[in-house]
Design a protein around this motif. Sequence first.
Motif, PDB file in Angstrom:
ATOM      1  N   ALA A 192      35.099  36.316  40.108  1.00 30.79           N
ATOM      2  CA  ALA A 192      33.795  35.671  40.302  1.00 30.79           C
ATOM      3  C   ALA A 192      32.668  36.689  40.119  1.00 30.79           C
ATOM      4  O   ALA A 192      31.637  36.386  39.498  1.00 30.79           O
ATOM      5  N   MET A 193      32.856  37.894  40.640  1.00 34.87           N
ATOM      6  CA  MET A 193      31.848  38.940  40.483  1.00 34.87           C
ATOM      7  C   MET A 193      31.691  39.290  39.010  1.00 34.87           C
ATOM      8  O   MET A 193      30.560  39.423  38.512  1.00 34.87           O
TER       9      MET A 193
ATOM     10  N   VAL B 247      32.089  47.723  43.721  1.00 35.01           N
ATOM     11  CA  VAL B 247      33.070  46.662  43.965  1.00 35.01           C
ATOM     12  C   VAL B 247      33.683  46.917  45.338  1.00 35.01           C
ATOM     13  O   VAL B 247      34.325  47.938  45.548  1.00 35.01           O
ATOM     14  N   GLU B 248      33.466  45.984  46.228  1.00 39.65           N
ATOM     15  CA  GLU B 248      33.953  46.158  47.593  1.00 39.65           C
ATOM     16  C   GLU B 248      35.054  45.174  47.945  1.00 39.65           C
ATOM     17  O   GLU B 248      35.400  45.017  49.103  1.00 39.65           O
ATOM     18  N   THR B 249      35.599  44.500  46.940  1.00 38.91           N
ATOM     19  CA  THR B 249      36.643  43.523  47.184  1.00 38.91           C
ATOM     20  C   THR B 249      37.894  43.891  46.404  1.00 38.91           C
ATOM     21  O   THR B 249      37.813  44.561  45.376  1.00 38.91           O
ATOM     22  N   HIS B 250      39.020  43.465  46.914  1.00 38.82           N
ATOM     23  CA  HIS B 250      40.280  43.665  46.207  1.00 38.82           C
ATOM     24  C   HIS B 250      40.921  42.327  45.867  1.00 38.82           C
ATOM     25  O   HIS B 250      41.981  42.277  45.278  1.00 38.82           O
ATOM     26  N   SER B 251      40.258  41.254  46.215  1.00 42.81           N
ATOM     27  CA  SER B 251      40.751  39.920  45.928  1.00 42.81           C
ATOM     28  C   SER B 251      40.539  39.609  44.447  1.00 42.81           C
ATOM     29  O   SER B 251      39.438  39.772  43.931  1.00 42.81           O
ATOM     30  N   ASP B 252      41.602  39.146  43.778  1.00 48.23           N
ATOM     31  CA  ASP B 252      41.479  38.797  42.363  1.00 48.23           C
ATOM     32  C   ASP B 252      40.425  37.729  42.136  1.00 48.23           C
ATOM     33  O   ASP B 252      39.636  37.798  41.187  1.00 48.23           O
ATOM     34  N   ASN B 253      40.388  36.723  43.015  1.00 49.70           N
ATOM     35  CA  ASN B 253      39.409  35.639  42.853  1.00 49.70           C
ATOM     36  C   ASN B 253      37.987  36.147  43.037  1.00 49.70           C
ATOM     37  O   ASN B 253      37.087  35.771  42.281  1.00 49.70           O
ATOM     38  N   ASP B 254      37.767  36.985  44.053  1.00 47.96           N
ATOM     39  CA  ASP B 254      36.424  37.528  44.285  1.00 47.96           C
ATOM     40  C   ASP B 254      35.991  38.434  43.139  1.00 47.96           C
ATOM     41  O   ASP B 254      34.843  38.389  42.702  1.00 47.96           O
ATOM     42  N   LEU B 255      36.919  39.246  42.646  1.00 47.42           N
ATOM     43  CA  LEU B 255      36.611  40.150  41.548  1.00 47.42           C
ATOM     44  C   LEU B 255      36.292  39.357  40.274  1.00 47.42           C
ATOM     45  O   LEU B 255      35.339  39.674  39.563  1.00 47.42           O
TER      46      LEU B 255
END
Length: 92
Positions: free
Chosen positions: A61-62, A51-59
């Motif tokens: 979606a992932m 996991v390379e994101t800290h965005s709630d929306n990106d997480l």
Amino acid sequence: DTLTATVQTVLDHHDMLRARLRRGISDQDTVLEIPPAGIIAAAPLITHVAVETHSDNDLAAMARAQLDAATHRLDPENGIMLQLVWLDPRTQ
């Protein structure tokens, strides 16, 4: 290694996680076979995703995408009754 060993213990303990669906000609002929403990290996059932994101929306979606992919990997006729996804937030 710890995660794999833990999942293996759960697989070996819970018969339904090792079940294999054998379809017959009719629904009455369809059965679940339970192979012995140790037959199903845990490691191939675990998907490791960095996991390379800290965005709630990106997480979110992932996580949804990984859930969909894991669902499609289930294969009761071949004894794949469990899929695990490890969303690993560790930085590389």
